[in-house]
Design a protein around this motif. Structure first.
Motif, PDB file in Angstrom:
ATOM      1  N   ARG A  45       0.945  -1.112  -0.051  1.00  0.00           N
ATOM      2  CA  ARG A  45       0.452   0.041   0.253  1.00  0.00           C
ATOM      3  C   ARG A  45       0.878   1.621   0.006  1.00  0.00           C
ATOM      4  N   GLU A  47       3.838   1.275  -1.626  1.00  0.00           N
ATOM      5  CA  GLU A  47       4.373   1.538  -2.775  1.00  0.00           C
ATOM      6  C   GLU A  47       3.117   2.363  -3.758  1.00  0.00           C
ATOM      7  N   LEU A  48       2.070   1.997  -2.993  1.00  0.00           N
ATOM      8  CA  LEU A  48       0.908   2.185  -4.833  1.00  0.00           C
ATOM      9  C   LEU A  48       1.257   4.105  -4.642  1.00  0.00           C
ATOM     10  N   ARG A  51       3.485   5.871  -5.846  1.00  0.00           N
ATOM     11  CA  ARG A  51       3.180   5.588  -6.799  1.00  0.00           C
ATOM     12  C   ARG A  51       2.081   6.730  -7.847  1.00  0.00           C
TER      13      ARG A  51
END
Length: 94
Positions: A45, A47-48, A51
């Motif tokens: 999560r 990392e998301l 991004r």
């Protein structure tokens, strides 16, 4: 309890203690695995979010039309027949 569970009244104390020890150990292992999974989910999560933040900073659209459509279905109560396919994509349930 399931059908394979023994009649507890007929078990001697030592067998009950052994059963408790075995189930306690099993619960400890399951709990450990659960904590590992939660940690992995948290990392994914993060990392998301990173991004999405980067895309936003670059001027890209952060929310896709498919995301809005899916949210609309959920809020309208029509998401009951949706499922996640093996490839991670949503689809109609059978």
């Amino acid at each position: 309890m399931d059908d394979s569970f023994p009649d507890l009244g007929s078990l001697p104390d030592e067998e009950l203690k052994a059963m408790i020890d075995r189930l306690t150990q099993e619960e400890t292992e399951v709990s450990y695995r659960r904590r590992i999974l939660h940690g992995q989910i948290d990392i994914l999560r993060a990392e998301l979010v990173s991004r999405l933040r980067r895309r936003h900073e670059d001027g890209e659209a952060v929310i896709a039309t498919a995301d809005v459509d899916r949210l609309t279905e959920i809020l309208a109560g029509r998401a009951g027949n949706l499922r996640i396919d093996d490839d991670g994509e949503g689809g109609q349930g059978a």
